[in-house]
Design a protein around this motif. Structure first.
Motif, PDB file in Angstrom:
ATOM      1  N   UNK A  42     -19.482 -11.945   9.466  1.00 54.79           N
ATOM      2  CA  UNK A  42     -18.063 -11.725   9.754  1.00 54.79           C
ATOM      3  C   UNK A  42     -17.803 -10.251  10.048  1.00 54.79           C
ATOM      4  N   UNK A  43     -16.844 -10.002  10.922  1.00 48.83           N
ATOM      5  CA  UNK A  43     -16.406  -8.640  11.194  1.00 48.83           C
ATOM      6  C   UNK A  43     -15.580  -8.124  10.015  1.00 48.83           C
ATOM      7  N   UNK A  44     -15.676  -6.811   9.762  1.00 53.29           N
ATOM      8  CA  UNK A  44     -14.797  -6.207   8.769  1.00 53.29           C
ATOM      9  C   UNK A  44     -13.376  -6.168   9.332  1.00 53.29           C
ATOM     10  N   UNK A  45     -12.412  -6.805   8.665  1.00 50.92           N
ATOM     11  CA  UNK A  45     -11.061  -6.855   9.223  1.00 50.92           C
ATOM     12  C   UNK A  45     -10.321  -5.528   9.070  1.00 50.92           C
ATOM     13  N   UNK A  46      -9.358  -5.288   9.939  1.00 46.42           N
ATOM     14  CA  UNK A  46      -8.503  -4.108   9.824  1.00 46.42           C
ATOM     15  C   UNK A  46      -7.077  -4.550   9.529  1.00 46.42           C
ATOM     16  N   UNK A  47      -6.384  -3.764   8.713  1.00 46.35           N
ATOM     17  CA  UNK A  47      -5.007  -4.084   8.303  1.00 46.35           C
ATOM     18  C   UNK A  47      -4.161  -2.823   8.372  1.00 46.35           C
ATOM     19  N   UNK A  48      -2.857  -2.993   8.266  1.00 46.60           N
ATOM     20  CA  UNK A  48      -1.951  -1.844   8.222  1.00 46.60           C
ATOM     21  C   UNK A  48      -2.004  -1.224   6.831  1.00 46.60           C
ATOM     22  N   UNK A  49      -1.580   0.033   6.699  1.00 47.00           N
ATOM     23  CA  UNK A  49      -1.527   0.640   5.357  1.00 47.00           C
ATOM     24  C   UNK A  49      -0.673  -0.167   4.386  1.00 47.00           C
ATOM     25  N   UNK A  50       0.400  -0.782   4.908  1.00 47.96           N
ATOM     26  CA  UNK A  50       1.264  -1.584   4.047  1.00 47.96           C
ATOM     27  C   UNK A  50       0.539  -2.826   3.534  1.00 47.96           C
ATOM     28  N   UNK A  51      -0.210  -3.477   4.428  1.00 49.36           N
ATOM     29  CA  UNK A  51      -0.983  -4.648   4.005  1.00 49.36           C
ATOM     30  C   UNK A  51      -2.043  -4.257   2.976  1.00 49.36           C
ATOM     31  N   UNK A  52      -2.691  -3.116   3.213  1.00 48.41           N
ATOM     32  CA  UNK A  52      -3.716  -2.659   2.280  1.00 48.41           C
ATOM     33  C   UNK A  52      -3.114  -2.347   0.916  1.00 48.41           C
ATOM     34  N   UNK A  53      -1.947  -1.700   0.916  1.00 47.13           N
ATOM     35  CA  UNK A  53      -1.288  -1.366  -0.353  1.00 47.13           C
ATOM     36  C   UNK A  53      -0.942  -2.632  -1.129  1.00 47.13           C
ATOM     37  N   UNK A  54      -0.550  -3.669  -0.401  1.00 46.74           N
ATOM     38  CA  UNK A  54      -0.215  -4.934  -1.056  1.00 46.74           C
ATOM     39  C   UNK A  54      -1.449  -5.557  -1.703  1.00 46.74           C
ATOM     40  N   UNK A  55      -2.583  -5.501  -0.993  1.00 45.32           N
ATOM     41  CA  UNK A  55      -3.825  -6.060  -1.536  1.00 45.32           C
ATOM     42  C   UNK A  55      -4.292  -5.237  -2.732  1.00 45.32           C
ATOM     43  N   UNK A  56      -4.198  -3.906  -2.632  1.00 45.04           N
ATOM     44  CA  UNK A  56      -4.618  -3.034  -3.729  1.00 45.04           C
ATOM     45  C   UNK A  56      -3.785  -3.303  -4.976  1.00 45.04           C
ATOM     46  N   UNK A  57      -2.508  -3.594  -4.765  1.00 40.62           N
ATOM     47  CA  UNK A  57      -1.640  -3.871  -5.914  1.00 40.62           C
ATOM     48  C   UNK A  57      -2.120  -5.092  -6.690  1.00 40.62           C
ATOM     49  N   UNK A  58      -2.712  -6.044  -5.963  1.00 42.08           N
ATOM     50  CA  UNK A  58      -3.212  -7.259  -6.622  1.00 42.08           C
ATOM     51  C   UNK A  58      -4.676  -7.155  -6.998  1.00 42.08           C
ATOM     52  N   UNK A  59      -5.472  -6.416  -6.154  1.00 42.17           N
ATOM     53  CA  UNK A  59      -6.905  -6.256  -6.401  1.00 42.17           C
ATOM     54  C   UNK A  59      -7.279  -4.785  -6.212  1.00 42.17           C
TER      55      UNK A  59
END
Length: 346
Positions: A244-261
């Protein structure tokens, strides 16, 4: 040009999937391509280009005419104040070509060591590893039109390079997928040479060995050791490398994921987006070491799917794709991210 019938493709794809080609032609020159095009039966038929078979998943027998690229040749063309210009035939194995460039005193590809496949496939996939992408070293390529038999040359801009992407992976609009076969590739290797050591694993090697200024051969050897520790040898365990390719996200999406993981592995990109480690996402969903049918997830690296079959019960492309879709569903349900496969599914 001698067509071969009912050819076993299992030894010609690194996943080791059992499938057959109805017709296969070994391409050792542009004239072989023109002979195929001039043949009244083969010329009008659909074509499938096969290099080292390291980035494909065969889901059944291949009815299209398989053009097995075996064009050889390596040479240093010239040295300019800024570059060494080197060229290789599309059928040259990539790992051997990288070693050859070092032996010629023309470094620059060492970070891409041990990537399976052929030279001709390298620009198709825009291969990359340990801080370097193919497009960073690419000069130009020669290809042949599979409709007219005419040769043409493309520079980097015309290849439309992107992350694991190029004009050769797209069929619509100006894409060349299935419409052209790469004959030769040229590389502009930086002169004077500069080491690329920004990747974390290479920095760890520097700390472990105490070598603060490694040469190109040392970097090559480190990369080989790192890859062997993480990735299975296709000669031992069938696989297609990173699935699989490493996906790219917006900083906002990343912050949301970091908040959970909070442990999510992520890297900022120059354009402001964030690249996530697909292997980490898959691992977080519990897939490491799991098996579906005769397809499995590698125990040492969740980004790699492997062949768990044997001679009596071979792994099928259908099993691989069933596993891949299950992983995609898990990652999407947990993280809201759709993973995109790297290999070409045939």
């Amino acid at each position: 040009m001698t067509p071969e019938r009912s050819v076993n493709l299992q030894p010609l794809n690194t996943f080791g999937i059992a499938a057959r080609a109805h017709t296969l032609v070994r391409i050792r020159s542009a004239d072989d391509v023109r002979a195929v095009l001039a043949d009244p039966a083969l010329g009008p038929a659909p074509k499938f280009i096969l290099g080292g078979g390291s980035n494909i998943v065969l889901t059944g027998d291949v009815k299209a005419v398989v053009l097995k690229v075996e064009i050889k040749g390596r040479r240093v063309l010239e040295a300019t104040p800024r570059h060494w210009l080197v060229e290789a035939g599309a059928g040259e194995p990539w790992p051997e070509f990288v070693r050859w460039t070092l032996a010629q005193g023309t470094p620059g590809l060492e970070n891409l060591a041990l990537i399976p496949g052929t030279v001709g496939a390298s620009p198709v996939q825009n291969i990359g590893a340990y801080g370097v992408e193919l497009q960073d070293r690419f000069h130009s390529l020669d290809a042949i039109d599979l409709m007219t038999g005419r040769e043409f040359t493309l520079d980097a801009a015309q290849c439309g390079f992107g992350y694991r992407d190029s004009v050769f992976k797209h069929a619509s609009n100006l894409g060349l997928a299935g419409r052209a076969l790469i004959l030769r590739v040229r590389f502009a290797l930086p002169r004077p040479w500069r080491p690329e050591l920004g990747y974390l694993d290479l920095q760890r090697k520097m700390e472990e060995t105490g070598i603060a200024a490694p040469d190109a051969q040392q970097i090559h050897d480190w990369v080989c050791a790192i890859r062997r520790a993480k990735l299975p040898d296709p000669a031992v365990i069938g696989n297609a490398g990173s699935f699989f390719k490493n996906p790219t996200v917006t900083p906002e999406q990343c912050a949301d994921i970091i908040a959970r993981d909070p442990a999510v592995v992520h890297y900022p990109l120059p354009d402001g987006r964030i690249k996530l480690a697909a292997g980490w996402l898959i691992d977080a969903c519990g897939w490491r070491g799991k098996t579906v049918g005769h397809a499995g997830v590698y125990e040492k690296q969740a980004l790699v799917l492997v062949n768990r079959g044997d001679a009596e019960h071979p792994c099928t492309g259908g099993e691989v794709m069933t596993l891949a879709r299950a992983i995609q569903t898990s990652v999407y349900e947990r993280f809201g991210i759709r993973l995109e496969p790297e290999p070409v599914v045939v």
